[in-house]
Design a protein around this motif. Sequence first.
Motif, short mmCIF file in Angstrom:
data_model
loop_
_atom_site.label_atom_id
_atom_site.label_comp_id
_atom_site.label_asym_id
_atom_site.label_seq_id
_atom_site.Cartn_x
_atom_site.Cartn_y
_atom_site.Cartn_z
N ARG A 246 0.79 -1.23 0.00
CA ARG A 246 0.00 0.00 0.00
C ARG A 246 0.83 1.29 0.00
O ARG A 246 0.50 2.22 -0.73
N ALA A 249 1.75 2.87 -3.33
CA ALA A 249 0.57 3.40 -4.02
C ALA A 249 0.11 4.70 -3.36
O ALA A 249 -0.18 5.69 -4.04
N ASP A 250 0.09 4.72 -2.03
CA ASP A 250 -0.33 5.93 -1.32
C ASP A 250 0.63 7.09 -1.59
O ASP A 250 0.22 8.25 -1.66
N ASN A 251 1.93 6.75 -1.74
CA ASN A 251 2.92 7.80 -1.99
C ASN A 251 2.95 8.24 -3.44
O ASN A 251 3.74 9.11 -3.80
N GLU A 256 -2.41 3.15 -8.23
CA GLU A 256 -3.23 2.45 -7.25
C GLU A 256 -3.59 1.04 -7.75
O GLU A 256 -3.76 0.11 -6.96
N THR A 263 -7.04 -4.34 0.95
CA THR A 263 -7.78 -3.25 0.34
C THR A 263 -7.32 -3.00 -1.10
O THR A 263 -7.69 -2.00 -1.69
N GLN B 42 -7.02 3.47 10.87
CA GLN B 42 -6.27 4.18 9.82
C GLN B 42 -7.19 4.90 8.84
O GLN B 42 -6.96 6.06 8.51
N TYR B 43 -8.23 4.22 8.38
CA TYR B 43 -9.07 4.84 7.36
C TYR B 43 -9.95 5.93 7.96
O TYR B 43 -10.35 6.86 7.27
N PHE B 46 -7.86 8.93 7.73
CA PHE B 46 -7.92 9.52 6.38
C PHE B 46 -9.23 10.31 6.21
O PHE B 46 -9.26 11.36 5.58
N ARG B 124 -13.16 3.71 5.00
CA ARG B 124 -13.73 2.68 4.12
C ARG B 124 -13.99 1.39 4.88
O ARG B 124 -14.88 0.62 4.52
N GLN B 125 -13.17 1.09 5.90
CA GLN B 125 -13.41 -0.09 6.73
C GLN B 125 -12.67 0.10 8.04
O GLN B 125 -11.74 0.89 8.12
N ARG B 151 -10.87 9.48 -2.78
CA ARG B 151 -9.46 9.85 -2.64
C ARG B 151 -9.28 11.37 -2.68
O ARG B 151 -8.18 11.87 -2.49
N VAL B 165 -11.99 5.92 -6.06
CA VAL B 165 -11.15 4.91 -6.69
C VAL B 165 -12.04 3.83 -7.31
O VAL B 165 -12.98 3.35 -6.70
N SER B 185 -7.13 5.16 1.43
CA SER B 185 -5.81 5.64 1.86
C SER B 185 -5.16 6.64 0.91
O SER B 185 -4.35 7.45 1.34
N GLU B 186 -5.50 6.59 -0.38
CA GLU B 186 -4.85 7.51 -1.32
C GLU B 186 -5.17 8.96 -1.03
O GLU B 186 -4.53 9.85 -1.58
#
Lengths: 333, 267
Positions: A246, A249-251, A256, A263, B42-43, B46, B124-125, B151, B165, B185-186
């Motif tokens: 992940r 992709a996040d960076n 993605e 996920t 974590q989400y 975000f 998201r979860q 995102r 996404v 996360s993006e």
Amino acid sequence: MAENKGILVYGELTEGKLAAITTELLGCGRKLAGELNEELSCLLVSDSIGEAGKEAIAFGADKVYTAEDPSLKQYQVESYLQVIDRLVKDTAPRIVLFGQTAAGRDLAPHIAFKAETCLSTDCLDLSIDPETKLLLQTRPVYGGNAQATFVSELLPQIATIRSKAMSPLEQDDSRPGEVIPTKVEIDTSAIKVKVVETVKEEISGIKLEDAPAIVCGGRGIGSAEPFNTSLKELAELLHGAVGASRPPADNGWVSEAMHIGLTGKIVAPDIYFAVAISGASQHIAGCSGAKHIIAINKDPEANIFKEAELGVVGKYEEVIPALTGKLKELLSS
Amino acid sequence: MPNMIVCCKQVPDPEAPPSLFKVDSAANKMVIASDVKPVIGQYDEFALEAALRIKGKQGGKITVLSLGNKIARDVIKKSLAVGADELILLEDEAFEESDSWATAYALAAAIKKVGEYDVIFCGRQSSDWDAGQVGIGIAEILGIPAVTLARKVEFSDGSVKIDRVIPDGYETVDVAPPVLITVTSELGALRYPALKGIMAAGKKQPIVYKPADIGLESSQVGAAGRHINLSKLFQPVKEAKCEIIEGENGEEAGVNLALRLREAKLL
Ligand SMILES: Cc1cc2nc3c(=O)[nH]c(=O)nc-3n(C[C@H](O)[C@H](O)[C@H](O)COP(=O)(O)OP(=O)(O)OC[C@H]3O[C@@H](n4cnc5c(N)ncnc54)[C@H](O)[C@@H]3O)c2cc1C
């Protein structure tokens, strides 16, 4: 209320054909239908369904409901929900199955809450309790650190299933079955979310889900470049694909679409190189189906060595080019 | 200026080593080592960041909602330290062991009590049970649209624009508030709190609601309000047997790995 009976699979199409996940759902649905001695049906929603209805029968469905309409060309959650919700109400299935896909993740919770029942997402195993006829729903929890089996008495029983967790049946074009077109009536006044633009990020080369070999880079790779050079060189040598955990992709180091894990994408190649990846359970969730996992990590304590079959403790900058060079030599001789 | 609500769940740090997560099969419960610190999922972080970005541009108010029991104040107050305006805890023994249904039901009841909202954000979860249902469930109960896997979120008068996404790319959607948005996360990591924020958060007290405060009976929340039951919790056994390929240095180990892969006919 009518008695809930039978199993309904929400089917998906890719490029006009039944998606792999749908054949897996039908394989699982067929097994459950056998245990219950009830029917297996499948719903297909699209602007153009073509021969996919017959394909669904060949993969195990007794009945295929088709909802075909130009307005269903593009996935839009509210219009698709109207179609699915109506069919669920009209046919009162005992069990409804979705794939743990982009659409399934989105649609299944809506359907479960509309029906005031419940749902298990990302299931790895489903079976029927022979006494109660209830669906036993087994899914990973805590990022894959444990698994839980859930059961509910509410109907319909709804689950989404992880891709590659179930096996499809052998395609048999002589299986009997019935394709039933349904009337599509979308109440456009209820559509609140308007899709303005769709941007596809083209990935060149072989798709991760189909690749026999994957070279997957993690945060320890440190930047975008090696994904396009040393990791790519190894992947190409093995006719495989490059993936990522992940953080890359996040960076924004990679697209993605290359993200593997709970996920991200679920992959099951013959061989999986985890390069500079610590082996968090949420990442392993996406690659534990690989036949062989090979770890390259500079930290001998990294969890990835608990998952891998072969490993090198070292810096990937040194290990990968040497590995690729030697393999090139060995594979050409 | 938008009224925003962000739902945040306290979870055991999901990045803690897997060996610290054990199952007590007799009690059917997770046993998590005490060195695993509680964190905001974590989400959910975000999601909070998405709200803070809107507040940074348009202003508005952010209310954070968290459901559970024994919610660690220093953990959840991080939301105030980074810039949320109000913190409401649905905190009671009766909320323990909620499933997705009971959680969404109680959060939706609390949101109705808050009253005014334009955007509700959820992760998201969750970072423990990973079900990915509560956000959509809240939207269904409130009868508002849900947009998942955001995102990027932009708010302007009467419209919310979201990049979400999709497989192999993203799509931009437009929706009039009120809307529920789940965040992935993006979108980007939650900002660090500034010292000033930490000081201010220290002085603020969360509002605490019990089931009755949001109009619910104890039979509608927590374990009693569940729609699905946990019948078995287990840990599949793994045989750890990684063969480490040695070498004088990285290059040599790489060469030896190539030889071993050929020898074992893996390639
Ligand atoms: C609900 C939830 C869902 C998640 N979903 C996913 C998911 O789908 N996919 C996913 O990947 N993660 C997911 N995560 C995140 C996951 O928990 C981890 O944070 C993530 O997988 C860590 O990625 P990593 O191993 O690349 O990075 P890190 O954990 O930072 O590991 C980097 C590794 O690189 C090694 N390293 C550094 N430099 C070098 C070098 N030069 N040579 C060799 N090795 C080096 C280090 O020793 C370290 O082990 C999820 C988390 C949550 C809570």
